[in-house]
Scaffold this motif. Sequence first.
Motif, PDB file in Angstrom:
ATOM      1  N   VAL B  90       0.767  -1.217  -0.038  1.00 15.38           N
ATOM      2  CA  VAL B  90      -0.002  -0.137  -0.005  1.00 15.38           C
ATOM      3  C   VAL B  90       1.017   1.343   0.112  1.00 15.38           C
ATOM      4  CG1 VAL B  90      -1.672   1.200   1.480  1.00 15.38           C
ATOM      5  CG2 VAL B  90      -1.982  -0.980   0.969  1.00 15.38           C
ATOM      6  N   GLY B  91       1.944   1.243   0.930  1.00 13.30           N
ATOM      7  CA  GLY B  91       2.644   2.388   1.037  1.00 13.30           C
ATOM      8  C   GLY B  91       3.583   2.775  -0.438  1.00 13.30           C
ATOM      9  N   ASN B  92       4.023   1.442  -1.156  1.00 15.34           N
ATOM     10  CA  ASN B  92       4.634   1.619  -2.190  1.00 15.34           C
ATOM     11  C   ASN B  92       3.762   2.285  -3.584  1.00 15.34           C
ATOM     12  OD1 ASN B  92       5.791   0.097  -4.882  1.00 15.34           O
ATOM     13  ND2 ASN B  92       7.384   0.526  -3.630  1.00 15.34           N
ATOM     14  N   TYR B  93       2.465   1.596  -3.402  1.00 13.39           N
ATOM     15  CA  TYR B  93       1.349   2.156  -4.144  1.00 13.39           C
ATOM     16  C   TYR B  93       1.211   3.666  -4.249  1.00 13.39           C
ATOM     17  CZ  TYR B  93      -3.095   3.040  -6.210  1.00 13.39           C
ATOM     18  OH  TYR B  93      -4.174   3.535  -7.065  1.00 13.39           O
ATOM     19  N   PHE B  94       0.822   4.339  -3.127  1.00  8.21           N
ATOM     20  CA  PHE B  94       0.654   5.502  -2.899  1.00  8.21           C
ATOM     21  C   PHE B  94       1.769   6.576  -3.338  1.00  8.21           C
ATOM     22  CE2 PHE B  94      -3.198   4.109  -0.822  1.00  8.21           C
ATOM     23  CZ  PHE B  94      -4.248   4.568  -1.466  1.00  8.21           C
ATOM     24  N   ALA B 181       7.034   2.317   4.879  1.00  7.50           N
ATOM     25  CA  ALA B 181       6.884   1.976   3.450  1.00  7.50           C
ATOM     26  C   ALA B 181       7.013   3.293   2.523  1.00  7.50           C
ATOM     27  CB  ALA B 181       5.708   1.058   3.123  1.00  7.50           C
ATOM     28  N   MET B 182       6.226   4.168   2.994  1.00  3.80           N
ATOM     29  CA  MET B 182       6.179   5.579   2.327  1.00  3.80           C
ATOM     30  C   MET B 182       7.535   6.221   2.294  1.00  3.80           C
ATOM     31  SD  MET B 182       2.543   7.060   2.969  1.00  3.80           S
ATOM     32  CE  MET B 182       0.882   6.590   1.763  1.00  3.80           C
ATOM     33  N   LEU B 183       8.168   6.401   3.550  1.00  4.60           N
ATOM     34  CA  LEU B 183       9.560   6.595   3.533  1.00  4.60           C
ATOM     35  C   LEU B 183      10.352   5.867   2.657  1.00  4.60           C
ATOM     36  CD1 LEU B 183      11.625   8.793   5.017  1.00  4.60           C
ATOM     37  CD2 LEU B 183      11.738   7.000   6.672  1.00  4.60           C
ATOM     38  N   LEU B 184      10.397   4.738   2.561  1.00  2.00           N
ATOM     39  CA  LEU B 184      11.457   3.861   1.948  1.00  2.00           C
ATOM     40  C   LEU B 184      11.210   3.891   0.374  1.00  2.00           C
ATOM     41  CD1 LEU B 184      11.983   0.844   4.047  1.00  2.00           C
ATOM     42  CD2 LEU B 184      13.507   2.639   3.872  1.00  2.00           C
ATOM     43  N   SER B 185       9.944   4.266   0.068  1.00  2.00           N
ATOM     44  CA  SER B 185       9.669   4.357  -1.289  1.00  2.00           C
ATOM     45  C   SER B 185       9.774   5.417  -1.907  1.00  2.00           C
ATOM     46  CB  SER B 185       8.109   4.263  -1.624  1.00  2.00           C
ATOM     47  OG  SER B 185       7.351   2.837  -1.469  1.00  2.00           O
ATOM     48  N   SER B 186       9.981   6.645  -1.136  1.00  2.00           N
ATOM     49  CA  SER B 186      10.637   7.903  -1.479  1.00  2.00           C
ATOM     50  C   SER B 186      12.002   7.948  -1.627  1.00  2.00           C
ATOM     51  CB  SER B 186      10.209   9.004  -0.349  1.00  2.00           C
ATOM     52  OG  SER B 186       8.810   8.873  -0.006  1.00  2.00           O
ATOM     53  N   LEU B 187      12.745   7.014  -0.505  1.00  2.00           N
ATOM     54  CA  LEU B 187      14.287   7.036  -0.531  1.00  2.00           C
ATOM     55  C   LEU B 187      14.614   6.096  -1.637  1.00  2.00           C
ATOM     56  CD1 LEU B 187      14.755   6.978   3.081  1.00  2.00           C
ATOM     57  CD2 LEU B 187      15.463   8.794   1.513  1.00  2.00           C
TER      58      LEU B 187
END
Lengths: 295, 314
Positions: B90-94, B181-187
Amino acid sequence: MSLILENISKNFRSFQAVQGVSFTLEPGEVVGFLGPNGAGKTTTMRMIAGLIRPSSGNIKLKGRMSAMIEEPSFYPYLSGLENLRYSASLTGIGENAILPALERVGLMERREHRVSSYSQGMRQRLGLARTLLGNPEVLLLDEPTNGLDPQGVAEMRELIRGVSSEGVTVLLSSHILAEVEKIAPRVIIINKGRIQADGRVRELFSQLGSEIISMTLDVPADFTPQALEMLGSQPWVQKVYLHPSGVLVLNLLQHDLDQIAPAMVHARIPLLGFRTDVESLEQVYLQAVTKKVQA
Amino acid sequence: MIPRIALAELRKARFKKRFWILLIIMGVLTPLVQVIIAYFVTQNLSGGQLDQGGAISKDIAENAATAFSLGRNFISVGIAIFLLPISAMVGNYFIGEERGFKMWKVILVSQPNRLNVLLGKFLAGIMLLAILILGSGLGNITIGFLANLAFFHAPNTGDWGTLIPLYFLQCLTVTAPLALAMLLSSLIAAPAMSLLGTILLPPILEGITTASIISQLDKINVVNAAFQALKLKNLFEQVPRYYLSTNLNLGTSFAASSVVGGIFGNRGAANNPLNSILEFSWQNTWWSVGVCGVYAAIFLAVFLAMWMRRDVLD
């Protein structure tokens, strides 16, 4: 004033992408924003759009702004309609604005189709529809005619004229100078991160165009390759090419004009006729981007 | 503004097959497998070697497939497998998808402001995870109810008053892996790496922390052996209380205490030797929610701070 840029600069570490850019756009004005690749056009537009933070300077925006930066991006698994619905919800624009925007760019019939099935031209038009949602006061369009066929280009031109007549300010970046010339009475030319010229095309020509001029030479067809080669090898010729109509077109500094006749005589190439072209945006552009940038 | 953005994100997510597939796996296939197993066990027990006491074995098999049992099994064991992967997805999707489709330059244009967009995405992530968890729970309970009605006819009784709130609290603990997940997807640009990072980073870091604490203990000798043993006991009881992984799944102790209580007859009674370890308590549950909340706040703060300063160049 719709948009004011005051001494905007952007540094990427030691690289100065934009240096002290200032300009003002009036309501309803269509302004061409020109410059070679890497000149700082997109960086400036991204700063105006709020995507990049300026290293220094101020941007003042009056009203709502909408932008299409570089090639338009979409969620490919959503339909054109769903993509616009998403953007509208994000910005708080009512659903009733979506269909008129699609109608305006001629995508009503394909609105339920996934964007992944759209051609480049259709994506470009959908991108414009998205920027038109909610009647923005300022539009930033980066290469809006990319991928459009001639009819699409003409339609886009009319569309931009239409929104401009409604009082929308348009900052338009494009490499198709002839197209910009048709839409934008005023141009801003940027090179190496600095504004090189800003004004109406005719005014700029009188300021800059006195140096570079464009000439058309008519030589017998048998001599065309030889003339092309000879002129191409001359250091005083900025650019020479064969026009589809069969004539040679060359750009040169005005004070080198008198070198043409001796060169043609020396190469034994008969000259059937010649004329200097009226001022064009291309001449202004070439002059602006080839002049030395002061450090 | 933020709820509106979250709803726009959710409407977009409904077009993603992966979330429907996840919902089907967790909410339909998982309970169906349990029902089928229970059905065949009850059919084959009678007269077989497994049928030691007859009624007791059959009772256990039937009770394993009631509405309450399936609901309890999912929140304890079933969801444990999915918690980190679904949060990562979900984090990676958004966040990750915007990079993949070059959509940041579209959605982060001045209006609406960047903070609202990012918080809207985070809220949408929580809502989507809640839909997945609660939807799957509802699927498990419904299938259990129908299967029981059709095949087993066991009573649908159980501690519903604890089970239902657990589902809702579980939706709060997943905010921590979601923010991670959102933090790692950004990095991390590669989606696979950010997914793996979300799943593996917490246990790896927690393992390293435990190992480093153990390595700082003095060598055991005749004098300090007792103290060292106490220190070790303290280490294994206290330190994991602050770990993300150990606090993430709220249903484990509920199911364990329920099973142990079943074996010993009286959960929480003094004659239950595993009581101190496996007893379910609201105090521990709220502690876990609090710890995950702190992790979520830290990850979210870093995530937001990073994006507020970031230039969108792609």
